[in-house]
Design a protein around this motif. Structure first.
Motif, PDB file in Angstrom:
ATOM      1  N   ASP A 219       0.466  -0.738   0.489  1.00  0.00           N
ATOM      2  CA  ASP A 219      -0.151  -0.208   0.415  1.00  0.00           C
ATOM      3  C   ASP A 219       0.660   1.464   0.011  1.00  0.00           C
ATOM      4  O   ASP A 219       1.955   1.002   0.736  1.00  0.00           O
ATOM      5  CB  ASP A 219      -0.786   0.387   1.701  1.00  0.00           C
ATOM      6  N   ASP A 220       0.228   2.358  -0.090  1.00  0.00           N
ATOM      7  CA  ASP A 220       1.440   3.359  -0.393  1.00  0.00           C
ATOM      8  C   ASP A 220       1.144   4.238   0.678  1.00  0.00           C
ATOM      9  O   ASP A 220       2.226   5.318   0.622  1.00  0.00           O
ATOM     10  CB  ASP A 220       0.498   4.644  -2.283  1.00  0.00           C
ATOM     11  N   THR A 221       1.087   3.675   1.692  1.00  0.00           N
ATOM     12  CA  THR A 221       1.241   4.074   2.573  1.00  0.00           C
ATOM     13  C   THR A 221       2.155   3.691   3.150  1.00  0.00           C
ATOM     14  O   THR A 221       3.192   4.603   4.281  1.00  0.00           O
ATOM     15  CB  THR A 221      -0.051   3.699   3.869  1.00  0.00           C
ATOM     16  N   ILE A 222       2.798   2.553   3.009  1.00  0.00           N
ATOM     17  CA  ILE A 222       4.207   2.281   2.864  1.00  0.00           C
ATOM     18  C   ILE A 222       5.251   2.443   1.934  1.00  0.00           C
ATOM     19  O   ILE A 222       6.397   3.004   2.750  1.00  0.00           O
ATOM     20  CB  ILE A 222       4.029   0.751   3.146  1.00  0.00           C
ATOM     21  N   ASN A 223       5.032   2.397   0.793  1.00  0.00           N
ATOM     22  CA  ASN A 223       5.727   3.036   0.126  1.00  0.00           C
ATOM     23  C   ASN A 223       5.013   4.129  -0.754  1.00  0.00           C
ATOM     24  O   ASN A 223       4.665   3.222  -1.635  1.00  0.00           O
ATOM     25  CB  ASN A 223       6.602   1.558  -0.445  1.00  0.00           C
ATOM     26  N   LYS A 224       5.404   5.173  -1.791  1.00  0.00           N
ATOM     27  CA  LYS A 224       4.460   5.991  -2.040  1.00  0.00           C
ATOM     28  C   LYS A 224       5.211   6.012  -3.298  1.00  0.00           C
ATOM     29  O   LYS A 224       4.818   7.014  -4.144  1.00  0.00           O
ATOM     30  CB  LYS A 224       4.111   7.380  -1.273  1.00  0.00           C
ATOM     31  N   ASN A 225       6.325   5.624  -3.286  1.00  0.00           N
ATOM     32  CA  ASN A 225       6.907   5.691  -4.857  1.00  0.00           C
ATOM     33  C   ASN A 225       7.926   5.145  -5.381  1.00  0.00           C
ATOM     34  O   ASN A 225       8.892   3.905  -5.997  1.00  0.00           O
ATOM     35  CB  ASN A 225       8.836   5.935  -4.300  1.00  0.00           C
ATOM     36  N   ILE A 226       6.484   3.467  -5.543  1.00  0.00           N
ATOM     37  CA  ILE A 226       6.367   2.066  -6.487  1.00  0.00           C
ATOM     38  C   ILE A 226       6.439   2.677  -7.655  1.00  0.00           C
ATOM     39  O   ILE A 226       5.058   2.856  -8.376  1.00  0.00           O
ATOM     40  CB  ILE A 226       5.830   0.992  -5.679  1.00  0.00           C
ATOM     41  N   ASP A 227       7.139   2.234  -8.495  1.00  0.00           N
ATOM     42  CA  ASP A 227       6.835   2.184 -10.033  1.00  0.00           C
ATOM     43  C   ASP A 227       5.938   0.793 -10.845  1.00  0.00           C
ATOM     44  O   ASP A 227       7.048  -0.245 -10.600  1.00  0.00           O
ATOM     45  CB  ASP A 227       8.180   2.306 -10.503  1.00  0.00           C
ATOM     46  N   GLU A 228       5.244   1.209 -10.791  1.00  0.00           N
ATOM     47  CA  GLU A 228       4.079  -0.386 -11.163  1.00  0.00           C
ATOM     48  C   GLU A 228       4.691  -0.481 -12.432  1.00  0.00           C
ATOM     49  O   GLU A 228       4.459  -1.677 -12.893  1.00  0.00           O
ATOM     50  CB  GLU A 228       2.505   0.321 -11.351  1.00  0.00           C
ATOM     51  N   ARG A 229       4.797   0.703 -13.371  1.00  0.00           N
ATOM     52  CA  ARG A 229       5.116   0.113 -14.395  1.00  0.00           C
ATOM     53  C   ARG A 229       6.565  -1.227 -14.314  1.00  0.00           C
ATOM     54  O   ARG A 229       6.088  -2.753 -15.234  1.00  0.00           O
ATOM     55  CB  ARG A 229       5.293   1.324 -15.194  1.00  0.00           C
ATOM     56  N   ALA A 230       7.456  -0.625 -13.936  1.00  0.00           N
ATOM     57  CA  ALA A 230       8.401  -1.900 -13.367  1.00  0.00           C
ATOM     58  C   ALA A 230       8.244  -2.408 -13.484  1.00  0.00           C
ATOM     59  O   ALA A 230       8.445  -3.687 -13.425  1.00  0.00           O
ATOM     60  CB  ALA A 230       9.295  -0.803 -13.076  1.00  0.00           C
ATOM     61  N   LEU A 231       6.857  -2.849 -11.960  1.00  0.00           N
ATOM     62  CA  LEU A 231       6.809  -4.275 -11.694  1.00  0.00           C
ATOM     63  C   LEU A 231       6.002  -5.245 -12.410  1.00  0.00           C
ATOM     64  O   LEU A 231       6.804  -6.056 -12.627  1.00  0.00           O
ATOM     65  CB  LEU A 231       5.788  -3.844  -9.967  1.00  0.00           C
ATOM     66  N   LEU A 232       5.019  -4.547 -13.279  1.00  0.00           N
ATOM     67  CA  LEU A 232       4.461  -5.308 -14.361  1.00  0.00           C
ATOM     68  C   LEU A 232       4.758  -5.192 -15.901  1.00  0.00           C
ATOM     69  O   LEU A 232       4.679  -6.399 -16.695  1.00  0.00           O
ATOM     70  CB  LEU A 232       2.791  -4.644 -14.170  1.00  0.00           C
ATOM     71  N   LYS A 233       5.641  -4.549 -16.419  1.00  0.00           N
ATOM     72  CA  LYS A 233       5.691  -4.734 -17.568  1.00  0.00           C
ATOM     73  C   LYS A 233       6.778  -5.759 -18.406  1.00  0.00           C
ATOM     74  O   LYS A 233       6.714  -5.856 -19.174  1.00  0.00           O
ATOM     75  CB  LYS A 233       7.309  -3.170 -18.011  1.00  0.00           C
ATOM     76  N   ASP A 234       7.328  -6.709 -17.545  1.00  0.00           N
ATOM     77  CA  ASP A 234       8.301  -7.946 -18.093  1.00  0.00           C
ATOM     78  C   ASP A 234       7.373  -8.623 -17.386  1.00  0.00           C
ATOM     79  O   ASP A 234       7.682 -10.663 -18.130  1.00  0.00           O
ATOM     80  CB  ASP A 234       9.390  -7.773 -16.505  1.00  0.00           C
ATOM     81  N   ILE A 235       6.352  -8.746 -17.292  1.00  0.00           N
ATOM     82  CA  ILE A 235       5.309 -10.208 -17.970  1.00  0.00           C
ATOM     83  C   ILE A 235       5.100 -10.336 -18.801  1.00  0.00           C
ATOM     84  O   ILE A 235       4.907  -9.458 -19.493  1.00  0.00           O
ATOM     85  CB  ILE A 235       4.405  -9.768 -16.547  1.00  0.00           C
TER      86      ILE A 235
END
Length: 363
Positions: free
Chosen positions: A251-267
């Motif tokens: 959740d963004d309460t924990i980490n506001k700087n997550i790059d969602e594209r970077a997480l998903l783009k390699d799938i």
């Protein structure tokens, strides 16, 4: 956090001030009754803070008693305020001038609270079907979703057993928890970890972290989830089988700087991607990189008409929302939540366990 607490107690204190004003307007109180009323309203205003302090001191029995009293009152005073506003509108229209401006909304709020106790325990199974060419025709993967269970000072073994029974009735291949599974001191709820091992899910149990896992402490929350047999997805994805992945972020309460594209783009985009994210917001960067996002957090307001306020901050309504990007379609499913936060009450927002059947179709 300090800003949130300041705003919360300012607004909650204002509700109590309104309640006292309405009481004073309707009845003449002796001086001692005024002092007692003000004292009790101050106790109730800061009850959420006192409950947390008692929990940290591991005084769980007095914390539980105060929680039931304080949070039930929270629901009552909110409903009283809402009913009073509606009554004032009706009176302004000249339709009900003789109705007592304190007693009538208080009575209706009392009835709503009583009903809300029963609704909060009445779990509804929501079933949706998603068809996709990314699975073989006729192949089905059954995903059970729980969200916002808030195990803690009030939600414990009796309700958790009921949830697990409902999940097992669905015979899921996968169980996912989309955040806020825990909301209490670890020493009070650690024995509940064994309960989750009763859940039968062939491909496993997966969980992400919501804001309340952060509030009660990441270390204890992670320990609880791991002992419960969940694979915790922290900004990562896992391949379940050919052409099927599950991804999850904090959740963004924990980490506001997550790059969602970077997480998903390699799938592999020829595979079905189930994406778990606590808050029901669609990131522009993630659009097009998942097929179904599962979220929770909002409780659908939990107590109407708070639902209307929630819609301002989270426009995606509870249930299934279609997301278009070009000629393609993805989906967001927002759970109403399985447990309750604060008041052990729901009003016009039944708790749910969700079954998502993801079924293959011909190209």
């Amino acid at each position: 956090m300090y800003l949130f607490l300041s705003v919360f107690f300012l607004l909650y204190g204002s509700l109590h001030s309104y309640f006292y004003f309405r009481l004073r307007s309707a009845y003449t109180l002796p001086f001692n009754a005024k002092l007692l009323t003000i004292f009790l309203l101050l106790i109730f205003t800061f009850a959420p803070l006192f409950i947390r302090i008692l929990e940290r001191m591991e005084l769980f029995i007095p914390a539980r008693i105060l929680a039931y009293l304080g949070y039930t009152w929270m629901a009552f005073v909110f409903m009283f305020f809402s009913n009073s506003l509606i009554l004032e509108i009706i009176k302004f229209a000249g339709l009900a001038r003789q109705i007592n401006s304190f007693l009538f909304p208080a009575f209706i709020a009392f009835v709503m609270v009583c009903y809300g106790f029963f609704e909060a325990k009445n779990i509804k199974i929501e079933k949706i079907i998603i068809t996709t060419p990314k699975l073989k025709a006729g192949e089905t993967i059954r995903v059970a979703q729980i969200s916002d269970l808030h195990l803690g000072i009030m939600i414990k073994d009796w309700f958790l057993n009921k949830v697990i029974e409902r999940v097992n009735e669905l015979k899921p291949d996968i169980l996912v928890s989309t955040g806020d599974l825990v909301d209490g001191h670890s020493n009070d709820i650690n024995y509940l970890t064994d309960f989750f091992h009763k859940i039968e899910a062939g491909y496993g149990r997966f969980a992400i972290l919501g804001n309340h896992e952060f509030y009660v402490g990441i270390k204890n929350s992670l320990s609880f989830l791991e002992k419960s047999g969940f694979r915790i997805l922290r900004n990562e994805y896992v391949k379940i089988k050919d052409n099927f992945y599950i991804a999850g972020i904090d959740d963004d309460t924990i980490n506001k700087n997550i790059d969602e594209r970077a997480l998903l783009k390699d799938i592999d985009r020829n595979s079905f991607v189930l994406y778990c994210k606590h808050k029901p917001r669609i990131s522009k960067d993630a659009k097009g990189f998942f097929d179904l996002q599962l979220s929770g957090h909002t409780h659908n307001g939990q107590i109407f008409p708070f639902t209307l306020i929630v819609m301002i901050f989270f426009p995606a309504k509870s249930g299934l929302t279609e997301i278009r990007w070009g000629d393609n379609i993805s989906y967001l499913y927002t759970s109403r939540g399985t447990g309750t936060w604060g008041p052990p009450i729901r009003f016009l927002s039944r708790p749910e366990v969700t079954l998502i059947e993801i079924t293959g179709k011909s190209h």
